[in-house]
Write a protein that holds these residues in place. Structure first.
Motif, PDB file in Angstrom:
ATOM      1  N   GLY A   1      41.024  35.634  43.320  1.00  0.00           N
ATOM      2  CA  GLY A   1      42.913  36.058  42.632  1.00  0.00           C
ATOM      3  C   GLY A   1      43.989  35.809  43.114  1.00  0.00           C
TER       4      GLY A   1
ATOM      5  N   TRP B   1      25.220  37.835  34.103  1.00  0.00           N
ATOM      6  CA  TRP B   1      26.765  37.290  33.721  1.00  0.00           C
ATOM      7  C   TRP B   1      26.754  36.336  35.050  1.00  0.00           C
ATOM      8  CZ3 TRP B   1      30.558  38.164  37.335  1.00  0.00           C
ATOM      9  CH2 TRP B   1      31.823  37.418  36.807  1.00  0.00           C
TER      10      TRP B   1
ATOM     11  N   ILE C   1      39.494  29.333  42.527  1.00  0.00           N
ATOM     12  CA  ILE C   1      39.559  29.299  41.211  1.00  0.00           C
ATOM     13  C   ILE C   1      39.545  30.552  40.823  1.00  0.00           C
ATOM     14  CG2 ILE C   1      37.882  28.541  39.008  1.00  0.00           C
ATOM     15  CD1 ILE C   1      36.528  27.268  41.226  1.00  0.00           C
TER      16      ILE C   1
ATOM     17  N   GLY D   1      44.612  34.786  46.050  1.00  0.00           N
ATOM     18  CA  GLY D   1      44.666  33.431  47.719  1.00  0.00           C
ATOM     19  C   GLY D   1      44.181  33.801  48.354  1.00  0.00           C
TER      20      GLY D   1
ATOM     21  N   LEU E   1      42.558  34.091  35.387  1.00  0.00           N
ATOM     22  CA  LEU E   1      44.032  34.605  34.517  1.00  0.00           C
ATOM     23  C   LEU E   1      45.558  33.880  35.325  1.00  0.00           C
ATOM     24  CD1 LEU E   1      43.299  38.609  34.335  1.00  0.00           C
ATOM     25  CD2 LEU E   1      42.502  36.846  33.049  1.00  0.00           C
TER      26      LEU E   1
ATOM     27  N   CYS F   1      35.385  29.899  36.858  1.00  0.00           N
ATOM     28  CA  CYS F   1      34.405  29.691  37.695  1.00  0.00           C
ATOM     29  C   CYS F   1      33.467  28.635  37.149  1.00  0.00           C
ATOM     30  CB  CYS F   1      34.429  30.201  39.048  1.00  0.00           C
ATOM     31  SG  CYS F   1      33.627  31.536  38.807  1.00  0.00           S
TER      32      CYS F   1
HETATM   33  C1  LIG Z   1      38.438  41.292  43.390  1.00  0.00           C
HETATM   34  S1  LIG Z   1      39.396  40.018  42.253  1.00  0.00           S
HETATM   35  C2  LIG Z   1      39.424  38.841  44.321  1.00  0.00           C
HETATM   36  C3  LIG Z   1      40.732  38.892  44.457  1.00  0.00           C
HETATM   37  C4  LIG Z   1      40.898  38.029  45.853  1.00  0.00           C
HETATM   38  N1  LIG Z   1      40.017  37.745  46.819  1.00  0.00           N
HETATM   39  C5  LIG Z   1      42.034  38.196  47.489  1.00  0.00           C
HETATM   40  O1  LIG Z   1      42.255  38.553  47.919  1.00  0.00           O
HETATM   41  O2  LIG Z   1      42.885  38.141  46.079  1.00  0.00           O
HETATM   42  C6  LIG Z   1      38.574  39.018  41.846  1.00  0.00           C
HETATM   43  C7  LIG Z   1      39.152  37.531  40.660  1.00  0.00           C
HETATM   44  O3  LIG Z   1      38.363  37.506  40.187  1.00  0.00           O
HETATM   45  C8  LIG Z   1      38.856  36.681  38.685  1.00  0.00           C
HETATM   46  N2  LIG Z   1      37.940  36.573  38.064  1.00  0.00           N
HETATM   47  C9  LIG Z   1      37.281  37.383  37.127  1.00  0.00           C
HETATM   48  N3  LIG Z   1      36.023  36.189  36.758  1.00  0.00           N
HETATM   49  C10 LIG Z   1      36.528  35.609  36.695  1.00  0.00           C
HETATM   50  C11 LIG Z   1      36.088  33.797  36.357  1.00  0.00           C
HETATM   51  N4  LIG Z   1      34.740  34.144  35.606  1.00  0.00           N
HETATM   52  N5  LIG Z   1      35.998  32.845  37.208  1.00  0.00           N
HETATM   53  C12 LIG Z   1      36.943  32.766  38.367  1.00  0.00           C
HETATM   54  N6  LIG Z   1      37.953  33.864  38.543  1.00  0.00           N
HETATM   55  C13 LIG Z   1      37.734  35.564  37.606  1.00  0.00           C
HETATM   56  C14 LIG Z   1      39.999  37.973  38.113  1.00  0.00           C
HETATM   57  O4  LIG Z   1      40.838  37.547  37.900  1.00  0.00           O
HETATM   58  C15 LIG Z   1      40.172  38.192  40.043  1.00  0.00           C
HETATM   59  O5  LIG Z   1      41.280  38.207  40.032  1.00  0.00           O
END
Ligand SMILES: C[S@@+](CC[C@H](N)C(=O)[O-])C[C@H]1O[C@@H](n2cnc3c(N)ncnc32)[C@H](O)[C@@H]1O
Length: 289
Positions: free
Chosen positions: A235, A53, A253, A237, A256, A13
């Protein structure tokens, strides 16, 4: 009503946000990876490095949020060496220095939290939903989230004392006051800042999805139809799916590819799908025209 758009981007992001104009979004609702959690799938940021971070990403979020907008950050600190780590508290303080106002903290009470036993604490059944704003003058549509008055009203409002019938100023000098009689004959009341919502993990193919009711509540409270909602850690979405159902435009955004793919598949099948003509494989958009 205009055509509603749902756009997904694949990438970090931090980089993807740089492609958006300043003041683009009315609401940001997100749950980033928590420190050290789920390091096998995503995340894995060390608690001591978490603030460092997150801050550059928070700076971009501050830039793309409209002055009337709201940022809801769902997060919870873990316990490290027998005590709660302080990275969330440190993050709040650093974000304030960045220019954010820390307006409110909502508690998400996970009402279906499963039982457990730890030697020095009880099961953790709540998470923070921190509210940040750019200005004090943000949009808020409180009537959209009103709740039924509940059983207490019938009993409590039946026989009103003299005090109940005028503004009763707090005895502790806090400046607060209440007039209980204002609520007679009302069917609906404003909610509290505690959300009692069950988690939903079954069948969602992602280990940390939001229950749909969580983004729903914030989207109703802070946006109106046709507004723009952003989830920078999308995640599966969930935020964008709910935004679409509520006729709000949204951007998700995800870093993975498997979750980016999942988020695209989770878009309501009844809706018209429109691939961008740019052939850009890191960007996908739908519209319900
Ligand atoms: C806690 S989950 C979010 C789940 C989401 N709220 C849902 O309902 O599906 C966090 C997500 O952030 C993604 N993520 C981690 N670092 C990221 C980054 N720098 N930019 C975008 N996405 C990132 C992870 O792969 C993960 O799918």
């Amino acid at each position: 009503m205009n055509a509603i758009k749902t756009d997904y981007y694949l990438g970090d992001c931090l980089e993807v946000l740089s492609r958006f104009d300043t003041d683009s979004f009315d609401l940001i609702v997100t749950s980033p990876p928590y420190a050290d959690r789920r390091s096998k799938t995503y995340g894995g940021i060390k608690p001591d490095q978490y603030v460092e971070w997150f801050l550059p990403r928070a700076a971009e979020l501050l830039r793309v949020l409209k002055p009337s907008g709201t940022f809801i950050l769902n997060i919870k600190e873990k316990a490290v060496n027998g005590e709660r780590h302080t990275y969330v508290i440190e993050l709040i303080l650093e974000m304030r220095k960045q220019g954010w106002l820390w307006t409110e903290e909502f508690v998400w009470h996970k009402k279906n939290c499963y039982p457990g036993k730890w030697p020095n604490r009880f099961r953790d059944a709540w998470e923070r939903c921190l509210q940040f704003n750019k200005t004090k003058d943000f949009n808020m549509y409180q009537e959209a989230v009103m709740v039924p008055m509940g059983d207490w009203a019938e009993k409590r409002l039946k026989h009103l004392s003299e005090v109940d019938q005028s503004r009763d100023t707090s005895k502790v000098g806090s400046g607060f006051g209440k007039n209980v009689s204002n609520w007679v004959d009302r069917k609906m009341a404003y909610p509290t800042n505690v959300l009692h919502l069950a988690t939903e993990t079954g069948n969602r193919n992602h280990s940390a999805v939001f229950p749909k009711t969580l983004p729903e509540w914030f989207i109703k409270l802070f946006t109106k139809e046709d507004d723009w909602v952003l989830d920078p850690f999308a995640g599966a979405g969930t935020t964008c799916q709910v935004a679409q159902v509520l006729s709000r435009n949204s951007v998700g955004i995800e870093i993975l590819p498997q979750y980016y793919q999942l988020a695209k598949e989770n878009i309501k099948p009844t809706q018209y799908l429109l691939f961008e003509e740019t052939q850009d494989e890191t960007h996908y958009t739908t519209g319900n025209r």
